[in-house]
Structures are given as C-alpha cells and as structure tokens.
Design a protein around this motif. Structure first.
Motif, PDB file in Angstrom:
ATOM      1  N   UNK A   1      16.134   6.379  -4.189  1.00 32.54           N
ATOM      2  CA  UNK A   1      16.495   6.453  -2.777  1.00 32.54           C
ATOM      3  C   UNK A   1      15.248   6.794  -1.971  1.00 32.54           C
ATOM      4  N   UNK A   2      15.349   6.620  -0.651  1.00 32.60           N
ATOM      5  CA  UNK A   2      14.205   6.876   0.193  1.00 32.60           C
ATOM      6  C   UNK A   2      13.215   5.715   0.161  1.00 32.60           C
ATOM      7  N   UNK A   3      11.964   5.984   0.525  1.00 35.06           N
ATOM      8  CA  UNK A   3      10.950   4.939   0.581  1.00 35.06           C
ATOM      9  C   UNK A   3       9.576   5.537   0.297  1.00 35.06           C
ATOM     10  N   UNK A   4       8.652   4.674  -0.088  1.00 35.86           N
ATOM     11  CA  UNK A   4       7.286   5.091  -0.336  1.00 35.86           C
ATOM     12  C   UNK A   4       6.342   3.920  -0.188  1.00 35.86           C
ATOM     13  N   UNK A   5       5.067   4.157  -0.404  1.00 40.14           N
ATOM     14  CA  UNK A   5       4.058   3.107  -0.342  1.00 40.14           C
ATOM     15  C   UNK A   5       3.142   3.224  -1.553  1.00 40.14           C
ATOM     16  N   UNK A   6       2.623   2.059  -1.958  1.00 41.32           N
ATOM     17  CA  UNK A   6       1.735   2.004  -3.119  1.00 41.32           C
ATOM     18  C   UNK A   6       0.514   1.177  -2.774  1.00 41.32           C
ATOM     19  N   UNK A   7      -0.662   1.692  -3.074  1.00 43.52           N
ATOM     20  CA  UNK A   7      -1.906   0.924  -3.053  1.00 43.52           C
ATOM     21  C   UNK A   7      -2.407   0.840  -4.489  1.00 43.52           C
ATOM     22  N   UNK A   8      -2.863  -0.338  -4.913  1.00 46.27           N
ATOM     23  CA  UNK A   8      -3.237  -0.512  -6.313  1.00 46.27           C
ATOM     24  C   UNK A   8      -4.388  -1.500  -6.450  1.00 46.27           C
ATOM     25  N   UNK A   9      -5.094  -1.381  -7.558  1.00 46.50           N
ATOM     26  CA  UNK A   9      -6.178  -2.297  -7.869  1.00 46.50           C
ATOM     27  C   UNK A   9      -7.461  -1.968  -7.127  1.00 46.50           C
ATOM     28  N   UNK A  10      -8.502  -2.708  -7.474  1.00 40.51           N
ATOM     29  CA  UNK A  10      -9.811  -2.470  -6.883  1.00 40.51           C
ATOM     30  C   UNK A  10      -9.833  -2.767  -5.390  1.00 40.51           C
ATOM     31  N   UNK A  11      -9.008  -3.717  -4.946  1.00 42.70           N
ATOM     32  CA  UNK A  11      -8.994  -4.103  -3.538  1.00 42.70           C
ATOM     33  C   UNK A  11      -7.975  -3.307  -2.714  1.00 42.70           C
ATOM     34  N   UNK A  12      -7.236  -2.423  -3.361  1.00 42.65           N
ATOM     35  CA  UNK A  12      -6.298  -1.578  -2.630  1.00 42.65           C
ATOM     36  C   UNK A  12      -5.158  -2.335  -1.976  1.00 42.65           C
ATOM     37  N   UNK A  13      -4.588  -3.310  -2.690  1.00 42.93           N
ATOM     38  CA  UNK A  13      -3.424  -4.021  -2.152  1.00 42.93           C
ATOM     39  C   UNK A  13      -2.275  -3.054  -1.958  1.00 42.93           C
TER      40      UNK A  13
END
Length: 302
Positions: free
Chosen positions: A66-78
């Motif tokens: 439940x709820x929400x979040x954000x993810x940045x991943x990889x070398x380019x920060x997608x």
C-alpha cells in the motif's frame, strides 16, 4: 550483506538480520548454498523510509502492499514510481535509491538474499528490459510466503529452521514466476479479493473493521459486503477471523508460546475471549489442540 536502512522501527514493523555465523553455515550447507536469506522485514506505513546504495553486494526484493514510493536505479539513475502490487527486483551490483512518499507512505515486505543460484532464480522472473519492477498486483498467498520467512526470527540459532527458511525462499521466488501471467486478469476483476485478503494477512495481529477493507477497494461498506459475500459465500469479518484462527493454530504447532501470548499475536487482548472464538471455529480449545499435537490427547476425547 548490503546494510539495511537505519529507518527508526515502530512497533508495527519488523526487521530481522540473520546472525553472521548462521549465514556462513547456510552458505556452506549443501541444502542451502544455492539460495539463502540474509535479512527480511516488514515496514508498515513507513513514513520517512529511504535507502541509497552505490555498492550492492547481494540480491533484494521489495514488495509494496500500500502507499507509494519512487525508485532510481542503474548507472544512469532511471526512475520508476512504485505502487501497490509492484515488486522491486534488485540484482547484485545494481546501484539504487528508493524512498516513500511522506503523504502516502508505503507498506512493504523486503528480503535480502544470496546463493550460487540466486541470479538464476531472478532470471526466471523475466523482468522487462532493464526495468527492475514487476507489476504483480496484490496476492494474499505471496504475503503468506513473506510472513513464513519472517517466522525465521523465532528460530534463534537452530540450523534446521534456517534451512527450512532457505527452501521457503525458493518457494517464494518460484511462486512469483507463476503469478506474472495472472496480473492482467487480477486487474480486470470486479472486486480485488487478493488485495482484501492481503490486507487481512498483514493485519492478523490487529483488529480490522469492514470500513477499512471497503476503503482499500474503493467501495462503500454496503456494496463491499454484498460483493464479497457473493464471491466467497461468507462475510469479510468471518474470513478475517478464520485467518486469525489458522495463524493461531500455526503458532500452537510450531512454538511453545502460552495461550495468552498467542491470543495477543492474533489481535485478542482477552485470552478468554480468544479461547471462545477458537473453540467456536475449531470445535476444541487451544489447550486441547496443543495437547493433540503433542500426542497427549485425541480429538474424540471429551
């Protein structure tokens, strides 16, 4: 193991990291060397939770309920937005940064793991492109898989219990692979029973009212009860009580906790009232149920 977040842990949440000596034994044991847990947890409405790792030396799953979040991943920060039902799959050596929304904090299960076949198990999940996010939807049985892994924290230093957890981790990962084709079908259901049942599973140690369940699927109390009974043949509260008693039976089977402790663990402050509900559902008292498990009593005894 990559260091877990230092997010302050409230009473409703759980963080369990396996002892280093036990991890070494699992890494070397033939029954667990291919795949074994390093740490597991559940964060409920985790306002302020965030983590950033430039170096990631194990494997990590995060399942948002439940709820929400954000993810940045990889070398380019997608970047990806994380919503209920999303599973984040982070292989070794994947730089990442994730955080939850202050106004809409997420509730998540997470598990760090490793093993000689860990990457092979992730490969069968077939993530799309380079995205580490799978939109599975909410599944109560998957919640049960995570809860089973959390039970490992009661094992202390018993190797057999941790070997069992290692094989439960296998079950969880192969279960996820089976769920992927069902995601679209779940989205089309008139009533998202999996979402309702998952909420029940995560709140077994609490009381949960119909209004909260109805709100989770954006229905009025009246329409929710009507649709739920049409689909299941019972009321949501009756099903919730059944889940509590099933959990109580499990605790009676695998722990030596007293009846009062077990009552508390499934959301009943009054042990006498819990015993009445247990007897009504099971036909016998919690004490008799445990005596049967220990071979001290039979079901047919008065």
């Amino acid at each position: 193991m990559s260091t877990p977040s230092s997010w302050p842990l409230p009473s409703e949440s759980i963080r369990f990291v396996l002892p280093r000596k036990m991890v070494s034994r699992l890494r070397e044991h033939p029954l667990s060397e291919q795949l074994y847990p390093l740490g597991v947890g559940y964060y409920q409405l985790a306002r302020g939770h965030a983590m950033q790792r430039e170096q990631h030396d194990d494997y990590l799953l995060i399942y948002c309920l439940e709820g929400a979040g954000k993810l940045e991943y990889g070398e380019k920060g997608k970047r990806r937005i994380i919503r209920p039902g999303d599973l984040i799959v982070l292989p070794r050596n994947t730089p990442h940064h994730y955080w939850t929304e202050q106004k809409n904090p997420w509730s998540i299960y997470w598990i760090h793991f490793d093993g000689s076949l860990a990457q092979d198990f992730l490969d069968q999940l077939e993530t799309e492109g380079d995205s580490p996010v799978l939109s599975l939807g909410i599944h109560s049985r998957l919640v049960t898989d995570f809860e089973a892994l959390l039970d490992a924290r009661q094992a202390r230093h018993h190797l057999a219990s941790y070997l069992h957890s290692a094989n439960q981790l296998r079950q969880l990962l192969t279960h996820i692979a089976l769920l992927r084709p069902l995601a679209r079908q779940q989205q089309e259901e008139a009533l998202d029973l999996e979402k309702v049942h998952s909420l029940m599973q995560t709140r077994l140690h609490e009381q949960l009212d119909v209004e909260t369940l109805a709100a989770a699927v954006s229905l009025s109390k009246f329409h929710f009860i009507k649709k739920y009974k049409t689909l299941t043949g019972t009321t949501p509260i009756n099903h919730f009580i059944q889940l509590k008693i099933e959990r109580a039976c499990h605790l009676l089977d695998v722990t030596n906790k007293g009846i009062k402790e077990i009552a508390w663990a499934v959301g009943y402050e009054d042990a006498y009232y819990f015993s009445r509900i247990f007897r009504k559902m099971m036909g016998i008292s919690p004490t008799r149920y445990r005596e049967m498990r220990l071979g001290r009593s039979s079901y047919t005894e008065d």
